[in-house]
Design a protein around this motif. Structure first.
Motif, short mmCIF file in Angstrom:
data_model
loop_
_atom_site.label_atom_id
_atom_site.label_comp_id
_atom_site.label_asym_id
_atom_site.label_seq_id
_atom_site.Cartn_x
_atom_site.Cartn_y
_atom_site.Cartn_z
N ARG B 266 -76.12 -30.13 -21.97
CA ARG B 266 -76.13 -29.45 -23.27
C ARG B 266 -75.26 -30.21 -24.27
O ARG B 266 -75.62 -30.39 -25.43
CB ARG B 266 -75.63 -28.02 -23.11
N GLN B 267 -74.09 -30.67 -23.79
CA GLN B 267 -73.19 -31.41 -24.68
C GLN B 267 -73.85 -32.69 -25.18
O GLN B 267 -73.77 -33.03 -26.35
CB GLN B 267 -71.89 -31.73 -23.92
N LYS B 268 -74.55 -33.35 -24.26
CA LYS B 268 -75.24 -34.59 -24.61
C LYS B 268 -76.36 -34.28 -25.63
O LYS B 268 -76.58 -35.03 -26.58
CB LYS B 268 -75.83 -35.21 -23.34
N MET B 269 -77.01 -33.15 -25.38
CA MET B 269 -78.09 -32.73 -26.27
C MET B 269 -77.56 -32.50 -27.69
O MET B 269 -78.20 -32.90 -28.68
CB MET B 269 -78.72 -31.45 -25.70
N LEU B 270 -76.37 -31.88 -27.77
CA LEU B 270 -75.80 -31.57 -29.09
C LEU B 270 -75.55 -32.84 -29.91
O LEU B 270 -75.59 -32.81 -31.13
CB LEU B 270 -74.50 -30.78 -28.94
N ASP B 271 -75.29 -33.96 -29.21
CA ASP B 271 -75.05 -35.22 -29.93
C ASP B 271 -76.26 -35.63 -30.76
O ASP B 271 -76.12 -36.30 -31.78
CB ASP B 271 -74.70 -36.34 -28.94
N HIS B 272 -77.45 -35.24 -30.30
CA HIS B 272 -78.66 -35.60 -31.04
C HIS B 272 -78.74 -34.90 -32.40
O HIS B 272 -79.47 -35.34 -33.28
CB HIS B 272 -79.91 -35.27 -30.22
N ALA B 273 -78.00 -33.80 -32.54
CA ALA B 273 -78.02 -33.07 -33.82
C ALA B 273 -77.01 -33.65 -34.80
O ALA B 273 -77.01 -33.29 -35.99
CB ALA B 273 -77.73 -31.59 -33.58
N ARG B 274 -76.15 -34.55 -34.30
CA ARG B 274 -75.04 -35.08 -35.10
C ARG B 274 -75.40 -35.61 -36.49
O ARG B 274 -74.68 -35.33 -37.45
CB ARG B 274 -74.32 -36.19 -34.34
N PRO B 275 -76.47 -36.37 -36.62
CA PRO B 275 -76.70 -36.89 -37.98
C PRO B 275 -76.89 -35.77 -39.01
O PRO B 275 -76.72 -35.98 -40.20
CB PRO B 275 -77.99 -37.69 -37.84
N GLU B 291 -83.12 -30.55 -30.16
CA GLU B 291 -84.39 -30.61 -29.42
C GLU B 291 -85.52 -31.15 -30.29
O GLU B 291 -86.41 -31.84 -29.80
CB GLU B 291 -84.75 -29.23 -28.87
N ALA B 292 -85.44 -30.84 -31.58
CA ALA B 292 -86.46 -31.37 -32.49
C ALA B 292 -86.33 -32.89 -32.62
O ALA B 292 -87.32 -33.62 -32.61
CB ALA B 292 -86.34 -30.71 -33.86
N VAL B 293 -85.08 -33.37 -32.73
CA VAL B 293 -84.85 -34.83 -32.84
C VAL B 293 -85.32 -35.52 -31.56
O VAL B 293 -85.99 -36.56 -31.61
CB VAL B 293 -83.35 -35.11 -33.12
#
Lengths: 312, 366
Positions: B266-275, B291-293
């Motif tokens: 989950r933490q790794k997934m959250l990184d994808h939302a960073r931008p 998840e969309a990214v």
């Protein structure tokens, strides 16, 4: 350096203290709270977000176009309790819209995470924010500008309007989010309407949060404590105005679609029904509608009820 | 003691299995209907989110059917779900119902444990030694059933999109879930689950290439088909594989904090939302964006974003997802769920959405 800070945030607790602390560190700052120009229309803002958030995003975008930089704290928690999730996402939503509209790049926004419980936190936060502002504009840019649209309206200090000897028995208490109570655009001009009707309006923001929190604590149950600060403030204020000092009536101002107030209203209405001697209580949902007459009608009707109630 | 619980997808099979295996009486709430929704609407206000209204309606219907103990799922801040139990208790008491309440903590901390101890005080006195002794098996049975349900649902989501007769998949899934629900031993459960999975695999397929979307959004609306207008099934019938990460088991794993791999993922997934989001807004907001990214990176055809009207974290996600859609040119379908009688209009909307995705895949739309 002209630093934008949206006027809506000025009424949020600890914000005046933060502003003052930053001003002490960087005396050259000219604060700009309201833009002269019209706010650009945000492209990425979901239609069903609450009106205060829409207004804040608009104000921020307008300020970005006019100030050197925008100070937009990410308000996560105050006094040990949480702000609503919209405050967490606000800087990112503003940055997204600014980038798309073509306003100054997202780096023109200085956003510090605001979790404040005492003056020590404010001092640290002010230093962090000042560092961000310096990096944003560079040391050469921290000169005084003389043409700033500075804010003169400072929110009253806690308890200033609610001195113990003040008779509030003929007043109408207004409870709700601080920015809703303070901003005429958001509250449909209800405080002004009360004034125009010759009624003294008193605000829950005039009471110290510690007093309100203490009252709200009675209804906490282990993990089931009201973790939203604004909810504790409103519940505490309701209890204060029904148990400690009673005004003639209580009006609860609620922004349409506010998730926090949606639940709190249920709790307060339930409590009010069970109180035999409570003053009349009314909820007004504030939205971006422009028709004013229905608000006037509701206020008139409420004042009639209050007058009848006082006769009883 | 007659316990009841709210509907949430196939969660009732898990709860039923637990109660049956432990020998505890239960009342299954009626399937969510318009009446359920109306009970919730009439007892709350316009800004209360739909999940609370439906859950409240489920409880009222269960109490009317003889339940006396409500078991509710908890959650932590900043989502409002963490305050649902506080609010629903007030409403039910004001409506005149007499009941006992038990919240399953969403986050295991000291306060939650103390609350649990307090709430189960009376219940514990009614449980026999036999009930308590059967609890470990009840947990195992419930968990296994849940895993089978989720496996069948995931398999059906793929099979439906490529099946010559998608309705056949629906029928096999319904029968399979029923068989899993009815199984009273672990061996019977495995047999029922395997049989349904084999039947799903044997469904006659077409050559039509399936589209693939990810469904993101608020947990309850993603998981409960009666709320999200059965979007997963409807899209499946149009040849779209709907994937989602929200399953009951994933939330149990995350809430219990026992499965470190899930937390790391989950933490790794959250990184994808960073931008787009530089801070955790709360609930599933950042996960929806992430998840969309990821869906874009993995070549999915679209993103379906479902959330209840007035959901604070997801309305933030919706604003950001609009930007994600613009940046990557991926079609994003936002569905804000409230009291709405969409009828056949939902099919028209989905058909148009699927057309856009097909054209895009064929290179007609850039």
């Amino acid at each position: 350096m002209r630093v934008g800070l949206p006027s809506e945030l000025l009424s949020v607790a600890w914000m005046p203290e933060l502003k003052e602390a930053i001003s002490r560190i960087m005396p050259g700052i000219v604060w700009v709270h309201a833009a002269q120009g019209k706010a650009p229309r945000p492209l990425f803002l979901e239609g069903d977000v609450c009106y205060p958030l829409k207004t804040m995003v608009g104000s921020c975008l307008a300020l970005l176009a006019e100030a050197d930089t925008l100070l937009l704290p990410r308000i996560v928690g105050l006094d040990g309790f949480l702000m609503c999730p919209n405050f967490r996402g606000l800087p990112d939503i503003v940055a997204l819209n600014a980038r798309t509209i073509g306003l100054p790049a997202a780096t023109a926004i200085v956003s510090v995470v605001m979790e404040v419980a005492d003056d020590r936190h404010i001092k640290i936060l002010a230093e962090t924010a000042a560092q961000g502002l310096r990096e944003q504009c560079g040391p050469g840019n921290t000169t005084v500008c003389s043409d700033g649209n500075t804010c003169t309206a400072t929110p009253p200090a806690a308890d200033a309007g609610m001195a113990r000897d003040r008779d509030i028995s003929r007043s109408i208490a207004l409870i709700g989010h601080p920015y809703l109570l303070a901003d005429g655009r958001l509250n449909n001009g209800i405080p002004d309407l009360l004034r125009a009707s010759g009624v003294d309006g008193i605000l829950c923001t005039d009471l110290p949060f510690a007093v309100l929190d203490l009252l709200a604590r009675e209804y906490d149950y282990y993990a089931k404590k009201l973790y939203f600060r604004s909810a504790r403030e409103a519940l505490g204020a309701f209890l204060y105005f029904t148990r400690v000092r009673q005004p003639a009536g209580i009006i609860h101002l609620v922004p349409f679609n506010c998730g926090v107030d949606a639940l709190l209203r249920i709790e307060i209405e339930s409590l009010h029904k069970k109180m035999p001697h409570a003053p009349p209580y009314m909820v007004i949902v504030c939205d971006e509608h422009t028709q004013h007459d229905h608000v006037v009608t509701r206020i008139e009707a409420f004042l009639d009820i209050v007058n009848e109630h006082r006769k009883i | 003691m007659k316990v009841t619980f709210p509907h949430l997808g196939s969660m009732y099979i898990f709860c039923k299995a637990m109660a049956e295996a432990a020998g505890i009486d239960y009342v299954l709430p009626s399937p969510t209907s318009n009446r359920t929704r109306e009970i919730g609407e009439y007892s709350t206000n316009e800004s209360v989110c739909l999940p609370l209204k439906i859950i409240l309606g489920n409880f009222v219907e269960a109490l009317e059917a003889g339940a006396d103990t409500i078991v509710m799922i908890g959650s932590g801040p900043p989502c409002r779900l963490g305050l649902y139990d506080r609010t629903i208790k007030i409403i039910l008491k004001d409506m005149g119902y007499d009941f006992r309440w038990l919240t399953i903590p969403g986050m295991f901390n000291w306060q939650a444990l103390l609350q649990n101890r307090e709430e189960t005080k009376a219940l514990r006195s009614e449980l026999t030694g036999a009930n308590i002794a059967r609890f470990p098996f009840a947990m195992l049975m419930g968990w296994k059933k849940m895993m089978w349900c989720e496996h069948l649902e995931k398999t059906a989501a793929v099979a439906r999109a490529t099946a010559a007769r998608p309705a056949e998949v629906d029928a096999i899934l319904a029968q399979g879930l029923h068989a899993v629900d009815e199984a009273h031993s672990l061996s019977a459960l495995s047999k029922a689950g395997r049989q349904a999975a084999e039947e799903l695999a044997a469904v006659r397929k077409t050559e039509r290439p399936a589209l693939k979307v990810v469904m993101v959004g608020e947990v309850y609306t993603v998981m409960e088909p009666s709320i999200n207008m059965d979007i997963e099934r409807r899209l499946g019938h149009l040849g779209v594989i709907v994937e989602r990460s929200s399953y009951f088991s994933s939330h149990i794993r995350r809430g219990s904090r026992l499965d470190r791999a899930t937390l790391r993922k989950r933490q790794k997934m959250l990184d994808h939302a960073r931008p787009y989001l530089n801070f955790d807004v709360g609930a599933e907001c950042n996960v929806s964006v992430a998840e969309a990214v990821v869906a874009v990176q993995q070549g999915y055809d679209g993103v379906v974003h479902v959330y209840p009207f007035s959901c604070m974290p997801e309305s933030n996600a919706a604003s950001v997802l609009a930007a994600v859609g613009t940046d990557f040119g991926i079609p994003i379908l936002p569905l804000v769920i409230d009291r709405q009688e969409m009828g056949l209009r939902i099919d028209t909307l989905l058909e148009a959405y699927v057309d856009i995705m097909r054209w895009r895949r064929q290179g007609h739309i850039l």
